[in-house]
Design an enzyme around this catalytic site. Sequence first.
Site, PDB file in Angstrom:
ATOM      1  N   LYS A  39      63.693 -55.115 -34.009  1.00 39.52           N
ATOM      2  CA  LYS A  39      64.228 -54.290 -36.445  1.00 39.52           C
ATOM      3  C   LYS A  39      64.317 -53.180 -35.618  1.00 39.52           C
ATOM      4  O   LYS A  39      63.976 -51.826 -35.378  1.00 39.52           O
ATOM      5  CB  LYS A  39      63.574 -55.011 -36.569  1.00 39.52           C
ATOM      6  CG  LYS A  39      63.688 -54.933 -37.981  1.00 39.52           C
ATOM      7  CD  LYS A  39      62.248 -55.407 -39.065  1.00 39.52           C
ATOM      8  CE  LYS A  39      61.478 -54.712 -39.479  1.00 39.52           C
ATOM      9  NZ  LYS A  39      62.108 -53.580 -40.726  1.00 39.52           N
ATOM     10  N   ASP A  66      67.648 -54.557 -40.179  1.00 43.91           N
ATOM     11  CA  ASP A  66      67.067 -54.734 -41.879  1.00 43.91           C
ATOM     12  C   ASP A  66      67.613 -53.122 -42.767  1.00 43.91           C
ATOM     13  O   ASP A  66      66.832 -52.594 -43.318  1.00 43.91           O
ATOM     14  CB  ASP A  66      65.431 -54.563 -41.564  1.00 43.91           C
ATOM     15  CG  ASP A  66      64.122 -55.198 -42.696  1.00 43.91           C
ATOM     16  OD1 ASP A  66      64.838 -55.527 -43.911  1.00 43.91           O
ATOM     17  OD2 ASP A  66      63.212 -54.211 -42.307  1.00 43.91           O
ATOM     18  N   LYS A  68      67.715 -54.754 -45.933  1.00 45.18           N
ATOM     19  CA  LYS A  68      67.783 -55.564 -46.764  1.00 45.18           C
ATOM     20  C   LYS A  68      68.572 -55.204 -48.321  1.00 45.18           C
ATOM     21  O   LYS A  68      68.647 -54.598 -49.080  1.00 45.18           O
ATOM     22  CB  LYS A  68      66.474 -54.412 -47.981  1.00 45.18           C
ATOM     23  CG  LYS A  68      64.855 -55.147 -46.958  1.00 45.18           C
ATOM     24  CD  LYS A  68      63.769 -54.710 -47.846  1.00 45.18           C
ATOM     25  CE  LYS A  68      62.262 -54.967 -46.464  1.00 45.18           C
ATOM     26  NZ  LYS A  68      62.582 -54.159 -45.500  1.00 45.18           N
ATOM     27  N   ASP A  71      73.643 -55.897 -54.010  1.00 44.89           N
ATOM     28  CA  ASP A  71      74.381 -55.288 -54.545  1.00 44.89           C
ATOM     29  C   ASP A  71      75.533 -56.525 -55.013  1.00 44.89           C
ATOM     30  O   ASP A  71      75.624 -57.947 -55.021  1.00 44.89           O
ATOM     31  CB  ASP A  71      75.345 -54.631 -52.945  1.00 44.89           C
ATOM     32  CG  ASP A  71      76.465 -53.809 -54.242  1.00 44.89           C
ATOM     33  OD1 ASP A  71      76.600 -53.299 -54.658  1.00 44.89           O
ATOM     34  OD2 ASP A  71      76.504 -52.701 -53.123  1.00 44.89           O
ATOM     35  N   THR A 121      56.323 -57.453 -48.370  1.00 39.97           N
ATOM     36  CA  THR A 121      54.651 -57.295 -48.042  1.00 39.97           C
ATOM     37  C   THR A 121      53.166 -56.251 -48.743  1.00 39.97           C
ATOM     38  O   THR A 121      52.027 -56.591 -48.243  1.00 39.97           O
ATOM     39  CB  THR A 121      54.121 -57.861 -46.592  1.00 39.97           C
ATOM     40  OG1 THR A 121      54.364 -56.366 -46.372  1.00 39.97           O
ATOM     41  CG2 THR A 121      54.349 -58.314 -45.967  1.00 39.97           C
ATOM     42  N   ARG A 212      53.179 -50.100 -36.969  1.00 37.45           N
ATOM     43  CA  ARG A 212      52.617 -49.046 -36.115  1.00 37.45           C
ATOM     44  C   ARG A 212      52.102 -49.339 -34.976  1.00 37.45           C
ATOM     45  O   ARG A 212      51.371 -49.379 -33.977  1.00 37.45           O
ATOM     46  CB  ARG A 212      52.143 -48.753 -37.627  1.00 37.45           C
ATOM     47  CG  ARG A 212      52.659 -48.335 -38.326  1.00 37.45           C
ATOM     48  CD  ARG A 212      52.839 -47.660 -39.642  1.00 37.45           C
ATOM     49  NE  ARG A 212      53.052 -48.839 -40.338  1.00 37.45           N
ATOM     50  CZ  ARG A 212      52.973 -48.840 -41.497  1.00 37.45           C
ATOM     51  NH1 ARG A 212      52.654 -47.370 -42.167  1.00 37.45           N
ATOM     52  NH2 ARG A 212      53.630 -50.103 -42.288  1.00 37.45           N
TER      53      ARG A 212
HETATM   54  O1  LIG Z   1      61.812 -56.692 -44.244  1.00 38.06           O
HETATM   55  C1  LIG Z   1      61.104 -56.088 -44.048  1.00 38.06           C
HETATM   56  O2  LIG Z   1      60.920 -56.128 -41.937  1.00 38.06           O
HETATM   57  C2  LIG Z   1      59.753 -56.366 -44.143  1.00 38.06           C
HETATM   58  C3  LIG Z   1      59.191 -56.890 -44.896  1.00 38.06           C
HETATM   59  C4  LIG Z   1      57.775 -56.927 -45.467  1.00 38.06           C
HETATM   60  O3  LIG Z   1      57.885 -57.657 -46.997  1.00 38.06           O
HETATM   61  N1  LIG Z   1      57.618 -55.725 -44.975  1.00 38.06           N
HETATM   62  C5  LIG Z   1      57.181 -55.610 -43.983  1.00 38.06           C
HETATM   63  O4  LIG Z   1      56.617 -54.200 -43.728  1.00 38.06           O
HETATM   64  N2  LIG Z   1      58.789 -55.332 -43.344  1.00 38.06           N
HETATM   65  C6  LIG Z   1      59.081 -54.492 -42.894  1.00 38.06           C
HETATM   66  O5  LIG Z   1      57.962 -54.925 -41.504  1.00 38.06           O
HETATM   67  C7  LIG Z   1      57.284 -53.834 -40.695  1.00 38.06           C
HETATM   68  C8  LIG Z   1      56.935 -53.682 -40.648  1.00 38.06           C
HETATM   69  O6  LIG Z   1      55.702 -52.097 -40.774  1.00 38.06           O
HETATM   70  P1  LIG Z   1      54.339 -51.787 -39.955  1.00 38.06           P
HETATM   71  O7  LIG Z   1      54.019 -52.090 -40.942  1.00 38.06           O
HETATM   72  O8  LIG Z   1      54.091 -50.945 -39.273  1.00 38.06           O
HETATM   73  O9  LIG Z   1      53.650 -53.142 -39.331  1.00 38.06           O
HETATM   74  C9  LIG Z   1      58.504 -51.968 -41.413  1.00 38.06           C
HETATM   75  O10 LIG Z   1      59.811 -51.729 -40.667  1.00 38.06           O
HETATM   76  C10 LIG Z   1      59.065 -52.634 -42.902  1.00 38.06           C
HETATM   77  O11 LIG Z   1      60.259 -52.157 -43.301  1.00 38.06           O
END
Ligand SMILES: O=C(O)c1cc(=O)[nH]c(=O)n1[C@@H]1O[C@H](COP(=O)(O)O)[C@@H](O)[C@H]1O
Length: 234
Positions: A39, A66, A68, A71, A121, A212
């Site tokens: 991603k 990603d 998001k 617009d 999230t 992470r």
């Molecule tokens: O669209 C996403 O990927 C996304 C949506 C969401 O609701 N929550 C979310 O954490 N993400 C993405 O998912 C990844 C989570 O990363 P970690 O929390 O490091 O595992 C990040 O790149 C966020 O931008």
Amino acid sequence: MSLVDAKVRDRMIVALDYPNVSAAEALVWQLGDVVTFYKIGLELSIAGGLDLAADLIGAGKKVFLDLKLHDIGNTVERATAAAAERGVHILTVHAYPQTMAAAARGAKGSPLEVLGVTVLTSYDDADLATAGYHMGVTDTVRLRAGQALEAGIAGVICAPTDAAMVRAILGPDGRVVTPGVRPKGAEVGDQKRFATPAEAIAAGADRIVVGRPVTAAQDPVAAAEAILAELAGA
Ligand SMILES: O=C(O)c1cc(=O)[nH]c(=O)n1[C@@H]1O[C@H](COP(=O)(O)O)[C@@H](O)[C@H]1O
């Protein structure tokens, strides 16, 4: 590399959340054949990640862009069409009806999967109330999943804790992709709605997004392999 089925490998998307392309490339190089799906999000896109997306696709990897998007319809439709032309596999838009309908038009005729981000999230009911929404997380996710289905996009992004409800709304053909994934004992960070990789798959997710827990691990290869082993058993 462990003997994990290619289909299982494709279920794990590693988020390349890095400030520059060389750091992202170093991880991709280290992970080698272990990871098949990456991603590229906001941070890396701004730092040259769109060219890296092309390189990864050229090297046979799958790419989730990603961005998001949110617009006016014309802009979202054209940006989605541009992403489809680049050969990325997944593109995110915020799950607003106008935005999702525009993205569906932009992706028409291409294999690009557009996913609507339901409720981030990192949000809980109190965060939605602070942002001025009158519905809580569960009702908002339910509404947006139904609207994604109506708009004709491939599916949604939701928390693993929403996945069972969303799967029931989208049916077997809808795409349910869940970030907010934490192996047992991993640092939670800013995620408020999260579950383990196995729990996400058991709840109906097709794919999980992991940042992470892999990128900040002392041994990213071992961390990725452990998550894949958990997915294989789920
Ligand atoms: O669209 C996403 O990927 C996304 C949506 C969401 O609701 N929550 C979310 O954490 N993400 C993405 O998912 C990844 C989570 O990363 P970690 O929390 O490091 O595992 C990040 O790149 C966020 O931008």
